[in-house]
Scaffold this active site. Structure first.
Site, mmCIF file in Angstrom:
data_model
loop_
_atom_site.group_PDB
_atom_site.id
_atom_site.type_symbol
_atom_site.label_atom_id
_atom_site.label_comp_id
_atom_site.label_asym_id
_atom_site.label_seq_id
_atom_site.Cartn_x
_atom_site.Cartn_y
_atom_site.Cartn_z
ATOM 1 N N LEU A 140 68.482 59.840 80.495
ATOM 2 C CA LEU A 140 69.189 58.696 81.078
ATOM 3 C C LEU A 140 70.407 58.415 80.222
ATOM 4 C CD1 LEU A 140 66.315 56.130 81.894
ATOM 5 C CD2 LEU A 140 67.547 57.594 83.519
ATOM 6 N N ASP A 141 71.477 57.920 80.850
ATOM 7 C CA ASP A 141 72.645 57.486 80.091
ATOM 8 C C ASP A 141 72.224 56.457 79.047
ATOM 9 O OD1 ASP A 141 74.235 59.000 81.723
ATOM 10 O OD2 ASP A 141 75.011 57.314 82.892
ATOM 11 N N ARG A 142 73.016 56.353 78.001
ATOM 12 C CA ARG A 142 72.728 55.392 76.936
ATOM 13 C C ARG A 142 72.507 53.977 77.490
ATOM 14 N NH1 ARG A 142 76.941 53.429 72.158
ATOM 15 N NH2 ARG A 142 75.515 51.942 71.185
ATOM 16 N N THR A 144 71.766 53.036 80.553
ATOM 17 C CA THR A 144 70.813 52.919 81.658
ATOM 18 C C THR A 144 69.413 52.780 81.074
ATOM 19 O OG1 THR A 144 72.198 54.287 83.098
ATOM 20 C CG2 THR A 144 69.886 54.050 83.715
#
Length: 308
Positions: A140-142, A144
């Site tokens: 996951l993105d940082r 998110t």
């Protein structure tokens, strides 16, 4: 499927549907074990049938047989463990699902980085006597938050990786977007590529990779002028949800990179709320809900429960 752990071995009671299969068919066709791992199991005699090491091509199994694979042998920890509290959503001998907070990287990007979810999972493995390195199935993105799936051994990561490739792991996100989204339900099928004017940003581009996102309105907050939506991906491109929602005119709250207005949390309002997949060994359907773990989050447990 009936399974149990016996020390370093996983024992599977052969089901009716496998009756008459060779050991080789189970390993190659049913479980799709990668070549390198197949070689390891062969050379180290890591597969037995009713307690005996058998010839894979010639030996057939029958319903009720005890089929064992040595998947739990101790392995070195290849990442620095760090004491960081984690929110465990689901766990068994093979898998671990952790609810990642916003603002944390999934894995280290530099050799000395120790503040990621992988470092936290490594510490969790260490204190719980799990002699292995946590292997993330997806990222996951940082900024998110939400459910991240880990495997505890090499066969699990191989089988889950295959499921991810075939899009058999269903991940449902919730997001707050600006405005009242119309129509209330839709599908965005637009290719995504790099933005040549920005090192990080992505954009809808004819020459990009195929990307498809479906969304549905869950709630509209008139005072906030924002819509809570659920989303599912039929592909997994970098920043896909953020790019697609901005492209149709409904950027995520807080997503300044893609045209959203800054919110109190300081990052995009995106949460990986639900995960569903078939367990690679038991074949049971596993469903996990990741409740917002940060009390200051723009998301609340009631928002995730809308997905039940």
């Amino acid at each position: 499927m009936k399974t149990r752990r016996l020390g370093e071995w996983l024992e599977v009671t052969i089901p009716e549907k496998w009756d008459g299969f060779t050991i080789e068919r189970i390993m190659k066709k049913e479980w799709k074990v990668p070549r390198k791992l197949l070689h390891k199991f062969r050379t180290e005699r890591g597969v037995t049938l009713n307690g005996e090491s058998k010839h894979w091509k010639q030996s057939t199994v029958k319903q009720g047989d005890a089929f064992r694979v040595r998947v739990f042998e101790p392995q070195e920890l290849e990442v620095t463990p760090a004491f960081i509290d984690i929110d465990v959503v689901y766990e068994d001998d093979h898998l671990l699902v952790i609810n990642k907070p916003a603002g944390q990287y999934t894995h280290p990007s530099q050799p000395n980085q120790t503040d990621t979810l992988v470092n936290a999972a490594a510490f969790y493995f260490q204190i719980n006597g799990i002699e292995a390195t946590p292997k993330y199935v997806h990222r996951l993105d940082r900024d998110t938050s939400g459910a991240v799936l880990f495997a505890k051994h090499d066969l699990a990561i191989a089988m889950l990786g295959e499921q991810l490739k075939k899009r058999d792991i269903q991940r449902t996100y919730i997001a707050w977007v600006e405005g009242k989204i119309k129509p209330a339900k839709g599908n965005i099928n637009e290719p995504i590529g790099k933005d040549r004017h920005h090192a990080v940003r992505r954009r809808v581009s004819k020459g990009g990779q195929e990307a498809e996102t479906s969304y549905e309105l869950l709630r509209y907050e008139a005072d906030q002028k924002a819509s809570l939506i659920k989303l599912q991906l039929k592909s997994g491109r970098t920043h896909q949800i953020r790019v697609h929602m901005s492209h149709i005119g409904y950027p995520l709250l807080g997503d300044e990179l893609y045209g959203g207005k800054r919110n109190f949390s300081g990052h995009q309002a995106l949460h990986a709320a639900k995960m569903a997949f078939v367990h690679p060994f038991t074949e049971e359907t596993i469903e996990c809900l990741a409740m917002p773990s940060d009390t200051s989050s723009i998301f609340k447990p009631e928002h995730v429960r809308l997905l039940e």
